[in-house]
Structure formats: structure tokens, C-alpha cells
Motif scaffolding. Structure first.
Motif, PDB file in Angstrom:
ATOM      1  N   GLY A 174       0.810  -1.214   0.000  1.00  0.00           N
ATOM      2  CA  GLY A 174       0.000   0.000   0.000  1.00  0.00           C
ATOM      3  C   GLY A 174       0.838   1.256   0.000  1.00  0.00           C
ATOM      4  N   VAL A 175       2.078   1.148  -0.489  1.00  0.00           N
ATOM      5  CA  VAL A 175       2.993   2.286  -0.535  1.00  0.00           C
ATOM      6  C   VAL A 175       2.734   3.081  -1.819  1.00  0.00           C
ATOM      7  CG1 VAL A 175       5.430   2.934  -0.661  1.00  0.00           C
ATOM      8  CG2 VAL A 175       4.718   1.047   0.798  1.00  0.00           C
ATOM      9  N   PRO A 176       2.719   4.408  -1.766  1.00  0.00           N
ATOM     10  CA  PRO A 176       2.455   5.202  -2.973  1.00  0.00           C
ATOM     11  C   PRO A 176       3.506   4.970  -4.054  1.00  0.00           C
ATOM     12  CG  PRO A 176       2.678   6.623  -1.020  1.00  0.00           C
ATOM     13  CD  PRO A 176       2.926   5.242  -0.573  1.00  0.00           C
ATOM     14  N   MET A 177       3.054   4.850  -5.295  1.00  0.00           N
ATOM     15  CA  MET A 177       3.976   4.619  -6.406  1.00  0.00           C
ATOM     16  C   MET A 177       4.959   5.774  -6.592  1.00  0.00           C
ATOM     17  SD  MET A 177       3.731   1.673  -7.570  1.00  0.00           S
ATOM     18  CE  MET A 177       2.962   0.794  -6.226  1.00  0.00           C
ATOM     19  N   SER A 178       4.608   6.931  -6.111  1.00  0.00           N
ATOM     20  CA  SER A 178       5.526   8.068  -6.198  1.00  0.00           C
ATOM     21  C   SER A 178       6.781   7.842  -5.356  1.00  0.00           C
ATOM     22  CB  SER A 178       4.832   9.357  -5.738  1.00  0.00           C
ATOM     23  OG  SER A 178       4.336   9.216  -4.410  1.00  0.00           O
ATOM     24  N   ASP A 179       6.709   6.881  -4.415  1.00  0.00           N
ATOM     25  CA  ASP A 179       7.859   6.569  -3.561  1.00  0.00           C
ATOM     26  C   ASP A 179       8.761   5.489  -4.154  1.00  0.00           C
ATOM     27  OD1 ASP A 179       6.948   8.373  -1.753  1.00  0.00           O
ATOM     28  OD2 ASP A 179       6.274   6.928  -0.250  1.00  0.00           O
ATOM     29  N   LYS A 180       8.497   5.079  -5.394  1.00  0.00           N
ATOM     30  CA  LYS A 180       9.258   3.979  -5.982  1.00  0.00           C
ATOM     31  C   LYS A 180      10.769   4.244  -6.006  1.00  0.00           C
ATOM     32  CE  LYS A 180       8.909   0.719  -9.852  1.00  0.00           C
ATOM     33  NZ  LYS A 180       8.213   0.422 -11.122  1.00  0.00           N
ATOM     34  N   PRO A 181      11.236   5.428  -6.433  1.00  0.00           N
ATOM     35  CA  PRO A 181      12.690   5.683  -6.387  1.00  0.00           C
ATOM     36  C   PRO A 181      13.248   5.584  -4.972  1.00  0.00           C
ATOM     37  CG  PRO A 181      11.601   7.306  -7.776  1.00  0.00           C
ATOM     38  CD  PRO A 181      10.521   6.553  -7.064  1.00  0.00           C
ATOM     39  N   MET A 218      20.335   3.139   8.155  1.00  0.00           N
ATOM     40  CA  MET A 218      19.296   2.585   9.012  1.00  0.00           C
ATOM     41  C   MET A 218      18.300   3.669   9.441  1.00  0.00           C
ATOM     42  SD  MET A 218      20.094  -0.433   8.737  1.00  0.00           S
ATOM     43  CE  MET A 218      18.616  -0.936   9.617  1.00  0.00           C
ATOM     44  N   ALA A 219      18.790   4.885   9.668  1.00  0.00           N
ATOM     45  CA  ALA A 219      17.887   5.978  10.042  1.00  0.00           C
ATOM     46  C   ALA A 219      16.921   6.297   8.904  1.00  0.00           C
ATOM     47  CB  ALA A 219      18.686   7.222  10.424  1.00  0.00           C
ATOM     48  N   ASP A 220      17.416   6.275   7.661  1.00  0.00           N
ATOM     49  CA  ASP A 220      16.541   6.508   6.506  1.00  0.00           C
ATOM     50  C   ASP A 220      15.452   5.447   6.422  1.00  0.00           C
ATOM     51  OD1 ASP A 220      17.804   8.786   5.670  1.00  0.00           O
ATOM     52  OD2 ASP A 220      18.970   7.822   4.075  1.00  0.00           O
ATOM     53  N   ILE A 221      15.853   4.193   6.652  1.00  0.00           N
ATOM     54  CA  ILE A 221      14.888   3.089   6.587  1.00  0.00           C
ATOM     55  C   ILE A 221      13.832   3.246   7.676  1.00  0.00           C
ATOM     56  CG2 ILE A 221      14.639   0.584   6.955  1.00  0.00           C
ATOM     57  CD1 ILE A 221      17.445   0.340   5.613  1.00  0.00           C
ATOM     58  N   ARG A 222      14.293   3.511   8.906  1.00  0.00           N
ATOM     59  CA  ARG A 222      13.342   3.679  10.012  1.00  0.00           C
ATOM     60  C   ARG A 222      12.399   4.865   9.766  1.00  0.00           C
ATOM     61  NH1 ARG A 222      17.839   2.139  13.163  1.00  0.00           N
ATOM     62  NH2 ARG A 222      18.463   4.315  13.400  1.00  0.00           N
ATOM     63  N   LYS A 223      12.961   5.982   9.317  1.00  0.00           N
ATOM     64  CA  LYS A 223      12.150   7.176   9.099  1.00  0.00           C
ATOM     65  C   LYS A 223      11.060   6.913   8.075  1.00  0.00           C
ATOM     66  CE  LYS A 223      12.497  12.020   7.634  1.00  0.00           C
ATOM     67  NZ  LYS A 223      13.423  13.091   7.155  1.00  0.00           N
ATOM     68  N   GLY A 227       7.038   6.384   9.136  1.00  0.00           N
ATOM     69  CA  GLY A 227       6.056   7.309   8.590  1.00  0.00           C
ATOM     70  C   GLY A 227       4.842   6.566   8.043  1.00  0.00           C
ATOM     71  N   ILE A 228       5.125   5.461   7.323  1.00  0.00           N
ATOM     72  CA  ILE A 228       4.040   4.613   6.823  1.00  0.00           C
ATOM     73  C   ILE A 228       3.248   4.037   7.988  1.00  0.00           C
ATOM     74  CG2 ILE A 228       3.521   2.499   5.550  1.00  0.00           C
ATOM     75  CD1 ILE A 228       4.460   4.690   3.710  1.00  0.00           C
ATOM     76  N   ALA A 229       3.948   3.558   9.025  1.00  0.00           N
ATOM     77  CA  ALA A 229       3.277   2.939  10.166  1.00  0.00           C
ATOM     78  C   ALA A 229       2.369   3.935  10.890  1.00  0.00           C
ATOM     79  CB  ALA A 229       4.311   2.363  11.131  1.00  0.00           C
ATOM     80  N   ARG A 230       2.853   5.148  11.098  1.00  0.00           N
ATOM     81  CA  ARG A 230       2.031   6.151  11.789  1.00  0.00           C
ATOM     82  C   ARG A 230       0.751   6.449  11.005  1.00  0.00           C
ATOM     83  NH1 ARG A 230       7.132   8.336  12.919  1.00  0.00           N
ATOM     84  NH2 ARG A 230       7.009   9.709  11.106  1.00  0.00           N
ATOM     85  N   ASP A 231       0.894   6.527   9.692  1.00  0.00           N
ATOM     86  CA  ASP A 231      -0.280   6.782   8.863  1.00  0.00           C
ATOM     87  C   ASP A 231      -1.293   5.653   8.972  1.00  0.00           C
ATOM     88  OD1 ASP A 231      -1.626   8.237   6.463  1.00  0.00           O
ATOM     89  OD2 ASP A 231      -1.430   6.146   5.804  1.00  0.00           O
ATOM     90  N   ARG A 232      -0.802   4.391   8.951  1.00  0.00           N
ATOM     91  CA  ARG A 232      -1.730   3.246   8.988  1.00  0.00           C
ATOM     92  C   ARG A 232      -2.347   3.059  10.372  1.00  0.00           C
ATOM     93  NH1 ARG A 232      -0.289   4.077   4.483  1.00  0.00           N
ATOM     94  NH2 ARG A 232      -0.350   2.541   2.779  1.00  0.00           N
ATOM     95  N   PRO A 253       1.183  -3.969  21.446  1.00  0.00           N
ATOM     96  CA  PRO A 253       1.452  -3.506  20.069  1.00  0.00           C
ATOM     97  C   PRO A 253       2.892  -3.820  19.670  1.00  0.00           C
ATOM     98  CG  PRO A 253       0.373  -1.798  21.366  1.00  0.00           C
ATOM     99  CD  PRO A 253       0.762  -2.876  22.331  1.00  0.00           C
ATOM    100  N   ILE A 254       3.090  -4.112  18.413  1.00  0.00           N
ATOM    101  CA  ILE A 254       4.425  -4.386  17.887  1.00  0.00           C
ATOM    102  C   ILE A 254       5.311  -3.155  18.119  1.00  0.00           C
ATOM    103  CG2 ILE A 254       3.867  -3.569  15.556  1.00  0.00           C
ATOM    104  CD1 ILE A 254       5.598  -5.853  14.452  1.00  0.00           C
ATOM    105  N   SER A 255       6.565  -3.372  18.488  1.00  0.00           N
ATOM    106  CA  SER A 255       7.473  -2.254  18.733  1.00  0.00           C
ATOM    107  C   SER A 255       7.878  -1.604  17.415  1.00  0.00           C
ATOM    108  CB  SER A 255       8.734  -2.734  19.462  1.00  0.00           C
ATOM    109  OG  SER A 255       9.545  -3.500  18.594  1.00  0.00           O
ATOM    110  N   ASP A 256       8.344  -0.363  17.483  1.00  0.00           N
ATOM    111  CA  ASP A 256       8.795   0.326  16.274  1.00  0.00           C
ATOM    112  C   ASP A 256       9.956  -0.412  15.631  1.00  0.00           C
ATOM    113  OD1 ASP A 256       6.858   2.216  16.601  1.00  0.00           O
ATOM    114  OD2 ASP A 256       8.219   3.830  17.234  1.00  0.00           O
TER     115      ASP A 256
END
Length: 430
Positions: A174-181, A218-223, A227-232, A253-256
Motif C-alpha cells: 500500500g505504498v504510494p507509487m511516487s515513492d518507488k525511487p 538505518m535511520a533513513d529506513i526507520r524514518k 512514517g508509513i506505520a504512523r499513517d496506517r 502492540p508491535i514495537s517500532d
């Protein structure tokens, strides 16, 4: 282990160094080493400066046995991928003692592993995957249309193989296609430190700079995934991201950290390995006009072609396990705490299981390939991967009149996930 047994088990230095050389996995050197090991020392002890000693498990039967015995051979106690002593120490310092930068399904053992695997098992079951077929066919149709518009030349890896499975997994998440790059960069950053000459550069960096680079990735991946998790969590939808973000384990709840790990394994395992098998199969077709004609004449052979492409490419080359107690495998005494390298690409060329294992054949029935692993850790996305590959070739082959190499096919340099890096092609569409 007594002195005589230790000497007998020791892998010769040249072979041992091949096993820990990422560049060896980009050509035939690794298969030459595996062939020697299967014939002479199929479960041998590897001792190379800079690495903790480990056992190289190269026979199909031994890989199956270790994969089945999950209580005896753990995934979570040590790094699940081969790491230098310095790299493992660096990770433990960064994580406060854990050998894992990310904690996902592949780094878990019971009782956690079955609980976390159950969260998404239904999404990747054969029945659920079949329901995705129409959407995947639409994505495949668009990808083949793009290829047709390229004027008869392309690099199949960068132009098709990387984007197609990423598009599929982004749709499921369910990730936006604009985020593909962004998604492509994140997945490539995770696997990229052994390839493209980066390893020699990275190895020359001072530890504090290297730590900053790894921490930034790793910070980029977490960020991104948080962001996706907070939205969902605020706006749940009927997608896999909502399932992960709102998961409950043992009433909590599952941890971050573990949500990040889950997102990461779904995104990477659902993308990089599938793209490697897709490009590997296409590389075989480009070099064998007879095989292309055979598949065009009888599309019912495509599933067998897909299975052989997966065996042939074996995208996940190795995973590590550690023994939880003294035991014996393949006639070797394994001590508690010993580290073992499961060499899947070797198991998939085992002469005891596969006739003419270095030939690409459609008549392997059954095809007992190990590319998806075995036992409790067998790839949860295996049915999706097979369907994606089948649909892409079913969509492409009727339109493809001819295909041939247009340059050298090169491979990534990695002892973990490895496959074609470039595949220049000339082709003609009907």
C-alpha cells in the motif's frame, strides 16, 4: 574435536578465502569452490583471518537437515549473514549488544518467530496470492509495454527486472507509487556494501565514519517505514502495511524496531530476490534461442522454466545458523555456539540430487531446489515470487520474436543476496 579431526575438517586456505570473497560470487569461482567442497569436504571448517571460524555446509541433504532442526540451529543468536569480526562488533556497539541491525523474521527463533510469521502468513498463502493475479498481470502488461517502446535494446536488470517486483510489493504494502525511487534506493542500500567497489572503500574508512554511514542508512529506513506505520495506525486500510503497523504480539502492540524489521524484510525479500531470478532466467533465454522457441511453442512449460530459473540463480547465496548444543551433522562434531554457513547455491548444484546440475533443464521433476530455504524459515513469499515470474514470462514471451545478448552480463558481488547486475539485450517484438 581432537587434533586429527580438526585437521581433517579444515577447508584449504584458497577455498576458504573464496567463500569469504564477495567478488567470487559474481562468477564461476564460487561454484568451483563448492564443487571441490561437495566432493572432498562437504561440511568443512573455514578459518580465515578477520572472521570467526565457521562450518561451510555445501550438500543438499545437510542443508535440509540443519534447516529442519530449528531448535538446535538458531537464526537469532549470531548474525544471520556472514560478517567480519570487526563488522559484528560494530553492529553490537550500535545496537547495545544485538548482532542484528534489523530484527525481522529471518533473525528470529521460537517462540517469537512463529508468532511474527503468523501476522502475514495469510497474505502470502497460495489462495491469497491467487487473488492478486489480475493486478499483477496489469503491472506485467505495463512493464512489457515499456520494454516494447525501448527500441529493441535495454538493460533488462535496470529497465525491467528491478522495477517490476518492486511495483508488485509496493502495491501489496500500500505504498504510494511516487515513492518507488525512494524504495529502490532503500532496498539497494541494504544490500549494497559488498558490491560496486564499495567494500574496498568502506574497509578503508575509520570506524567512527563507517558507523555514521551505517547509522544514516538505518535511520533513513526507520524514518520512511515509521512514517508509513504512523499513517496506517491513524488511518488503517486493506493493505499489508496496516497489518504490520497495527500488529499485536502477546497482547502488546508491535514495537517500532520490530515493525521496521518487518517492513524491511517484506520490501527487500519481496523485491531483490525476485528481480535476480527474473534476470537470471532472462539471461539464459538470451543465450539459448532454442529454449525461447520451445517456451513460445508450449507455454505450459513456463512454470518449469521459472522453477529452474530460481534454482539456477539461487539469489540468496548463504544464511548463517548457530548451534545451541553439541551435535553431529554429516559426520562432523558440531560444538555448542559453532557458526554454520548454509550454502544454498551449492545445494542447488549438488550432483547427488540434480542430474547434470550445471545445465539449465526444464525436465527436473520434481525440482528440489533450495532457493527459498526449508523448514520454519522457508520464504513466506515463495508463492508470490513464483506467480510474479510466471506472469511476467507469460506476458512477455508471446510478444518476443527474438532476443540476444548486447554486451556482458555482470553479477553483483555479495556472499548474501546475489544476482545479475547488468543484462544488456537486443530484442525484437512481434
Amino acid at each position: 574435536m581432537n587434533a586429527a579431526a580438526a585437521v581433517d575438517a579444515l577447508v584449504p586456505d584458497a577455498i576458504a578465502r573464496t567463500l569469504v570473497d564477495p567478488a567470487a560470487y559474481a562468477g564461476e569461482r564460487i561454484h568451483d569452490a563448492y564443487r571441490w567442497l561437495r566432493a572432498n569436504n562437504p561440511l568443512g571448517r573455514v578459518e580465515v583471518p578477520g572472521f570467526d571460524p565457521f562450518w561451510a555446509v555445501t550438500r543438499h541433504a545437510d542443508i535440509l537437515e540443519i534447516s529442519r532442526r530449528n531448535a538446535l540451529f538458531h537464526s537469532g543468536d549470531r548474525s544471520t549473514t556472514l560478517a567480519t569480526i570487526a563488522d559484528e562488533r560494530r553492529v553490537r556497539r550500535m545496537t547495545g549488544g544485538s548482532p542484528h541491525l534489523v530484527r525481522s523474521l529471518v533473525q528470529m527463533d521460537a517462540p517469537d518467530h512463529p508468532k511474527y510469521r503468523a501476522l502475514t502468513f495469510k497474505w502470502f498463502s497460495p489462495g491469497s496470492v491467487r487473488q492478486l493475479e489480475a493486478g499483477i498481470r496489469a503491472i506485467a502488461h505495463a512493464e512489457v509495454g515499456r520494454m516494447a517502446a525501448m527500441g529493441g535494446r535495454c538493460d533488462f536488470v535496470t529497465d525491467v527486472a528491478l522495477g517490476y517486483p518492486l511495483h508488485v510489493i509496493m502495491t501489496i504494502l500500500g505504498v504510494p507509487m511516487s515513492d518507488k525511487p525512494k524504495m529502490l534506493k532503500l532496498t539497494q542500500d541494504i544490500f549494497g556494501t559488498q558490491d560496486k567497489g564499495k567494500r574496498s572503500l568502506i574497509g578503508a574508512l575509520p570506524p567512527f565514519i563507517l558507523n555514521r554511514i551505517i547509522a544514516a542508512v538505518m535511520a533513513d529506513i526507520r524514518k520512511y517505514f515509521m512514517g508509513i506505520a504512523r499513517d496506517r495506525r491513524a488511518h488503517p486500510r486493506d493493505d499489508l502495511a496496516s497489518v504490520i503497523a497495527n500488529a499485536v504480539i502477546d497482547g502488546a502492540p508491535i514495537s517500532d524496531r520490530e515493525a521496521t524489521g518487518y517492513f524491511t524484510i517484506v520490501a527487500t525479500a519481496g523485491h531483490d530476490t525476485t528481480s535476480s531470478s527474473l534476470a537470471g532466467g532472462m539471461g539464459v533465454l538470451a543465450r539459448d534461442p532454442g529454449l525461447l522457441a520451445q517456451l513460445k511453442a508450449d507455454p505450459a512449460l513456463i512454470p518449469a522454466f521459472v522453477e529452474e530459473a530460481i534454482r539456477w540463480t539461487s539469489p540468496v547465496k548463504t544464511f548463517m545458523r548457530s548451534a545451541t548444543e553439541d551435535t553431529e551433522v554429516g559426520g562432523r562434531k558440531i560444538a555448542k555456539g559453532d557458526w554454520l554457513m548454509l550454502c544454498y547455491a551449492s545445494g542447488n548444484r549438488d550432483e547427488a540430487v540434480f542430474d547434470d546440475p550445471f545445465a539449465f533443464r526444464l525436465d527436473r521433476q520434481p525440482n528440489r531446489q533450495l532457493a527459498f530455504g526449508h523448514g520454519a524459515h522457508m520464504c513466506i513469499g515463495q508463492h508470490l515470487a513464483r506467480l510474479e515470474l510466471k506472469i511476467l514470462f507469460e506476458t512477455l514471451l508471446p510478444r518476443l520474436r527474438a532476443i540476444e545478448p548486447d554486451g556482458e552480463m555482470t553479477f553483483t558481488k555479495s556472499w548474501f543476496v546475489n544476482g545479475p547486475r547488468t543484462l544488456p539485450l537486443r530484442f525484437e517484438f512481434a
